[in-house]
Enzyme design. Structure first.
Site, PDB file in Angstrom:
ATOM      1  N   GLY A  15      47.570  24.516   5.409  1.00 34.40           N
ATOM      2  CA  GLY A  15      48.423  23.659   4.593  1.00 34.40           C
ATOM      3  C   GLY A  15      48.007  23.511   3.147  1.00 34.40           C
ATOM      4  N   ARG A  90      56.004  32.355  11.970  1.00 40.43           N
ATOM      5  CA  ARG A  90      56.932  32.647  13.074  1.00 40.43           C
ATOM      6  C   ARG A  90      58.114  33.426  12.516  1.00 40.43           C
ATOM      7  NH1 ARG A  90      56.710  31.897  18.312  1.00 40.43           N
ATOM      8  NH2 ARG A  90      58.923  31.403  18.358  1.00 40.43           N
ATOM      9  N   ASN A 106      60.887  30.734   1.516  1.00 36.81           N
ATOM     10  CA  ASN A 106      59.571  31.136   2.024  1.00 36.81           C
ATOM     11  C   ASN A 106      58.733  31.608   0.849  1.00 36.81           C
ATOM     12  OD1 ASN A 106      57.570  31.900   3.961  1.00 36.81           O
ATOM     13  ND2 ASN A 106      58.259  34.035   3.807  1.00 36.81           N
ATOM     14  N   HIS A 108      55.692  34.444   0.312  1.00 40.83           N
ATOM     15  CA  HIS A 108      55.022  35.547   1.008  1.00 40.83           C
ATOM     16  C   HIS A 108      54.009  36.178   0.048  1.00 40.83           C
ATOM     17  CE1 HIS A 108      54.404  38.876   3.745  1.00 40.83           C
ATOM     18  NE2 HIS A 108      54.476  39.671   2.696  1.00 40.83           N
ATOM     19  N   SER A 135      55.575  36.125  -3.678  1.00 42.47           N
ATOM     20  CA  SER A 135      57.020  36.037  -3.921  1.00 42.47           C
ATOM     21  C   SER A 135      57.618  34.822  -3.224  1.00 42.47           C
ATOM     22  CB  SER A 135      57.734  37.276  -3.355  1.00 42.47           C
ATOM     23  OG  SER A 135      57.162  38.464  -3.849  1.00 42.47           O
ATOM     24  N   LEU A 143      62.653  40.227   8.456  1.00 40.04           N
ATOM     25  CA  LEU A 143      61.323  39.710   8.126  1.00 40.04           C
ATOM     26  C   LEU A 143      60.969  39.901   6.645  1.00 40.04           C
ATOM     27  CD1 LEU A 143      58.584  38.585   9.289  1.00 40.04           C
ATOM     28  CD2 LEU A 143      57.860  40.975   9.407  1.00 40.04           C
ATOM     29  N   ASP A 144      60.533  38.804   6.017  1.00 40.77           N
ATOM     30  CA  ASP A 144      60.082  38.834   4.612  1.00 40.77           C
ATOM     31  C   ASP A 144      61.083  39.507   3.675  1.00 40.77           C
ATOM     32  OD1 ASP A 144      57.753  37.526   5.378  1.00 40.77           O
ATOM     33  OD2 ASP A 144      56.722  39.391   5.822  1.00 40.77           O
TER      34      ASP A 144
HETATM   35  C1  GAR Z   1      50.107  31.549   2.040  1.00 43.08           C
HETATM   36  O1  GAR Z   1      49.299  32.467   1.348  1.00 43.08           O
HETATM   37  C2  GAR Z   1      51.501  32.108   2.240  1.00 43.08           C
HETATM   38  O2  GAR Z   1      51.898  32.975   1.230  1.00 43.08           O
HETATM   39  C3  GAR Z   1      51.340  32.864   3.533  1.00 43.08           C
HETATM   40  O3  GAR Z   1      50.531  32.072   4.316  1.00 43.08           O
HETATM   41  C4  GAR Z   1      49.604  31.377   3.479  1.00 43.08           C
HETATM   42  C5  GAR Z   1      49.583  29.944   3.932  1.00 43.08           C
HETATM   43  O4  GAR Z   1      48.468  29.277   3.437  1.00 43.08           O
HETATM   44  N1  GAR Z   1      52.623  33.109   4.161  1.00 43.08           N
HETATM   45  C6  GAR Z   1      52.924  34.224   4.814  1.00 43.08           C
HETATM   46  O5  GAR Z   1      52.119  35.117   5.005  1.00 43.08           O
HETATM   47  C7  GAR Z   1      54.349  34.301   5.325  1.00 43.08           C
HETATM   48  N2  GAR Z   1      54.696  35.628   5.692  1.00 43.08           N
HETATM   49  P1  GAR Z   1      48.201  27.747   3.849  1.00 43.08           P
HETATM   50  O6  GAR Z   1      48.237  27.657   5.369  1.00 43.08           O
HETATM   51  O7  GAR Z   1      46.852  27.426   3.300  1.00 43.08           O
HETATM   52  O8  GAR Z   1      49.290  26.928   3.224  1.00 43.08           O
END
Ligand code: GAR
Length: 212
Positions: A15, A90, A106, A108, A135, A143-144
């Site tokens: 988070g 997910r 989102n 990514h 992004s 996906l993405d």
């Molecule tokens: C972030 O770097 C986000 O870009 C990535 O998860 C991380 C969450 O960090 N999201 C993805 O990979 C989605 N495909 P956090 O749990 O510390 O917020």
């Protein structure tokens, strides 16, 4: 945060992205934080900020569609203007995604459309890429994928490890995600088909912020 613009945040882990949104003090109200995992630090961060939390464990559901149906019901109790995926690991069913058309974003960790999927930082280093980033995009059922609103771009350093690169990318994510959310909360951004409009003008491509 005091505003009529309501956000629901979905996460699966630590988070830090949620924290950046909380700390940005946006013109928006985080109505709830929902995780598909019990006991993650992201939920603790939300509770500390006085935000209602829910853990909806996907492992309790026989199918993706069943989970997504309950998730949708829970989210809709908050009547959100925007659903923000913040490290929500997910894949979402097309029913879910279509339900939130134009209201689901989102972040990514790659310069999409390159490096969809997981382990982006490692793959970028393995490929010897000179540039990497993150992004913010509207979510579609692939996906993405989905129209890209904002990107942060930074160089990959010869000294970078996967860990150091991830940290540098995350630091920029913590700037661009709150920025994108503020644009949406201010009513500056609209999605029409696959086109994003900013201040009434069709965007030719994402806004790219270079951190060189
Ligand atoms: C972030 O770097 C986000 O870009 C990535 O998860 C991380 C969450 O960090 N999201 C993805 O990979 C989605 N495909 P956090 O749990 O510390 O917020």
């Amino acid at each position: 945060m005091n505003s009529d613009y309501r956000i629901v945040v979905l996460l699966s882990g630590s988070g830090t992205t949620l924290q950046s949104i909380i700390d940005a003090n946006l013109p928006a109200n985080i109505s709830a934080v929902i995780s598909n995992k019990v006991g993650v630090i992201g939920l603790t961060r939300a509770k500390s900020a006085g935000i209602p939390t829910h853990a909806l464990e996907h492992t309790n559901y026989p199918t993706r569609e069943d989970f997504d149906r309950d998730l949708k019901e829970l989210i809709d109790q908050y009547k959100p203007d925007l659903v923000v995926l913040a490290g929500f690991m997910r894949i979402l069913s097309s029913d879910f995604v279509n339900h939130y058309y134009g209201k689901l974003i989102n972040i990514h960790p790659s310069l999409l459309p390159k490096y969809k999927g997981t382990k982006t930082h490692q793959r970028v280093i393995d490929q010897g890429e000179p540039l990497h980033g993150s992004s913010v995009h509207f979510v579609t059922s692939e996906l993405d994928s989905g129209p890209i609103l904002l990107q942060a771009r930074l160089p990959v350093l010869s000294s970078d490890s996967t860990g150091s690169l991830e940290l540098r990318v995350k630091a920029k994510e913590h700037i661009i995600y709150p920025t994108a959310i503020s644009w949406l909360a201010e009513g500056r951004i609209h999605l029409d088909g696959n086109d994003i409009y900013m201040d009434g003008k069709k965007m030719a491509g994402p806004v790219v912020i270079d951190y060189m």
